[in-house]
Design a protein around this motif. Sequence first.
Motif, PDB file in Angstrom:
ATOM      1  N   LEU A 278       0.834  -1.188   0.000  1.00 36.53           N
ATOM      2  CA  LEU A 278       0.000   0.000   0.000  1.00 36.53           C
ATOM      3  C   LEU A 278       0.873   1.243   0.000  1.00 36.53           C
ATOM      4  O   LEU A 278       1.707   1.422   0.880  1.00 36.53           O
ATOM      5  N   GLU A 279       0.658   2.089  -0.972  1.00 31.52           N
ATOM      6  CA  GLU A 279       1.505   3.264  -1.048  1.00 31.52           C
ATOM      7  C   GLU A 279       1.154   4.319  -0.004  1.00 31.52           C
ATOM      8  O   GLU A 279       1.950   5.197   0.293  1.00 31.52           O
ATOM      9  N   ILE A 280      -0.040   4.225   0.535  1.00 30.83           N
ATOM     10  CA  ILE A 280      -0.459   5.246   1.491  1.00 30.83           C
ATOM     11  C   ILE A 280      -0.540   4.701   2.914  1.00 30.83           C
ATOM     12  O   ILE A 280      -1.361   5.151   3.721  1.00 30.83           O
ATOM     13  N   THR A 282       1.201   5.305   5.249  1.00 25.78           N
ATOM     14  CA  THR A 282       1.413   6.422   6.166  1.00 25.78           C
ATOM     15  C   THR A 282       0.117   7.129   6.533  1.00 25.78           C
ATOM     16  O   THR A 282       0.017   7.765   7.579  1.00 25.78           O
ATOM     17  N   LEU A 283      -0.861   7.041   5.665  1.00 25.35           N
ATOM     18  CA  LEU A 283      -2.097   7.789   5.899  1.00 25.35           C
ATOM     19  C   LEU A 283      -3.102   7.020   6.747  1.00 25.35           C
ATOM     20  O   LEU A 283      -4.169   7.529   7.057  1.00 25.35           O
ATOM     21  N   LEU A 284      -2.765   5.791   7.083  1.00 24.40           N
ATOM     22  CA  LEU A 284      -3.718   5.023   7.887  1.00 24.40           C
ATOM     23  C   LEU A 284      -3.742   5.535   9.325  1.00 24.40           C
ATOM     24  O   LEU A 284      -2.851   6.247   9.766  1.00 24.40           O
ATOM     25  N   ASN A 285      -4.760   5.118  10.016  1.00 23.91           N
ATOM     26  CA  ASN A 285      -4.961   5.538  11.396  1.00 23.91           C
ATOM     27  C   ASN A 285      -4.845   4.357  12.332  1.00 23.91           C
ATOM     28  O   ASN A 285      -5.798   3.616  12.492  1.00 23.91           O
TER      29      ASN A 285
END
Lengths: 338, 338
Positions: A278-280, A282-285
Amino acid sequence: MDTINIKQLAAKLNLSKSTISRAFRGHSDISEKTKKRILDMAEKLNYQPNHLASNMREQKSKTIAVIVPEIANNFFSQAIHAIEGYAKQKGYHILIYVTDDDAEKEAAYISHLSNGRADGIIMSVSGEGRKHQYLKKINQQRLPIVFFDRVYEDVKAPKVTTNDYESSFLATEHLIERGCRRIAYLVVNKKMSIGKTRMNGYMDALKKYHIPMNDHLIVDCCNTLELNRRILLEFLAEEKPDGVFASVERLAFATYYSCYELGISIPKDLKIISFSSLEIATLLNPALSTVTQPAFDLGHQAVSLLFELLEKKKNIQELKNKNIVLNSEIFKRKSTDV
Amino acid sequence: MDTINIKQLAAKLNLSKSTISRAFRGHSDISEKTKKRILDMAEKLNYQPNHLASNMREQKSKTIAVIVPEIANNFFSQAIHAIEGYAKQKGYHILIYVTDDDAEKEAAYISHLSNGRADGIIMSVSGEGRKHQYLKKINQQRLPIVFFDRVYEDVKAPKVTTNDYESSFLATEHLIERGCRRIAYLVVNKKMSIGKTRMNGYMDALKKYHIPMNDHLIVDCCNTLELNRRILLEFLAEEKPDGVFASVERLAFATYYSCYELGISIPKDLKIISFSSLEIATLLNPALSTVTQPAFDLGHQAVSLLFELLEKKKNIQELKNKNIVLNSEIFKRKSTDV
DNA sequence: TTGTAAGCGTTATCAC
DNA sequence: GTGATAACGCTTACAA
């Protein structure tokens, strides 16, 4: 506009079929003048040599088959992206086959490929297959295969994989260093190549730190979110692990959902690290710590190996024993933080 | 194991080529006994009818070409998943072509497809193309096309799209209802079909609430994360919007990154809603409000339309005017909360 | 430089 | 029920 064939074009120009053919193939001598005349007329009449016919004549399809367990998945779609790009450059086309992790579909695809539709195969195998007779049956001389990521060890063919054992070891070690002692290993099929290798890394890390193995902490999951959620809700409530190492991206997601639902705080109550492309992340919570495989590179290496086989430049036997191992990268993020 | 052909198999069995062929094609009369004898021997010798040859003979390829701007993308990979599954059921194969949003590549692909390699095309167009002569040139009688999601309005062919205008209107309205007044519209190419339609929805929603249009709030982005980040960092700092409507998923991600960097709090300082097919939008920090297109269904509808054309059951002209519009769903999540 | 003819592996048509 | 033959559209020796 009707499709026109070489014969009709030849007639229009008062030339023979062979001359037309020559104009399109470059080699054989042909005068610049006639060549231009032919190409111009072809342009005008929208003529193009029929691939089916020329492929048949030349006994090749300029096509490679890509077989993957799934496609709506970051890892595989990135790998396919690489394969498609490389193939395009070489003037090749790619056929996509999705097995949905079903060994029978895989077998069916494979055994229908030995008939000229493709010149080579790049595949990441489905988990379930036990016997791969269908694979051994195909003549790799005529239809070379390259495996990537998920391989059958017992089939002799070039393989491109990642350092799964090491990265699993390191991922587990990372959890341990963060204070986890009850570390769960989530897997879809622990008997399968990657599931097994990754589990070995996990187990050896535990061993190194003298943490006893606990079968209850090895969780067999599946491929649907709903079911995984149910499995994990029960597992988390019962076993109360303090760390989770997910061998596949989707299991990390299912864990997140379950934690939200149960009010388990990540990373306070439970730390998570997962294989993921997953490229994002970092955006997970919270931001997900990942073992990230170089998906694009894997695809790239696989396709270039296949072309080496197709172009028969190198020693085939040597190539078939090749096992390129690429390194995954570990990203430590909030989900394994204190 | 060598590849064997019909002639050799016939010789082995002391039968004629035609009898062999019959055994494989089902129809024409053939005694059960010889049929079994043939199929058994074929199994043993690993014979399979050569597709290239039979396709050529029958003047079809049993293959459909799928042309998409990108593949490592949730929306397209889901759509392809649907297409592949349906095609497989019908005994068709799929070729994948990725244009990287480059109109030239698209044109090159298209114009090389009129030569029997594929029986039909399913495509989502690249943004840039202005002239689509290459598309009008192809003979849809012989090589039908179906568009999905991103279409060229001026080409007459069946289309499957979503209610982009309405959902953009509603998405913008949602931001307004949440108190946003300086709402940015992020777009990759505002001249292109979807970019434009979605912008119209946005503008009309503003109009309805008497919010003046402000050109500075329309942000032209691109396809690389790095560049988008730079564009957005500057934009957010300068224009200080309180709402963002992203017409494409990746622009929402870029916004998240930029907000993290600038310390802008979502949703407190800035609310975001975006077109997105991300299945884990809920897991983002904060959960992303989305306009979610039914990617799988779009693919499914497109491929079934194509098969209607291929099977020529219905009136072709009528089919070509067809424009199936599916509804996107709006998920209101934390990113547009108070 | 161009044309002729054989052949790639099938399948459909027509005999027998 | 089975066999011979032509044809699909192209490429390539070989001939001219």
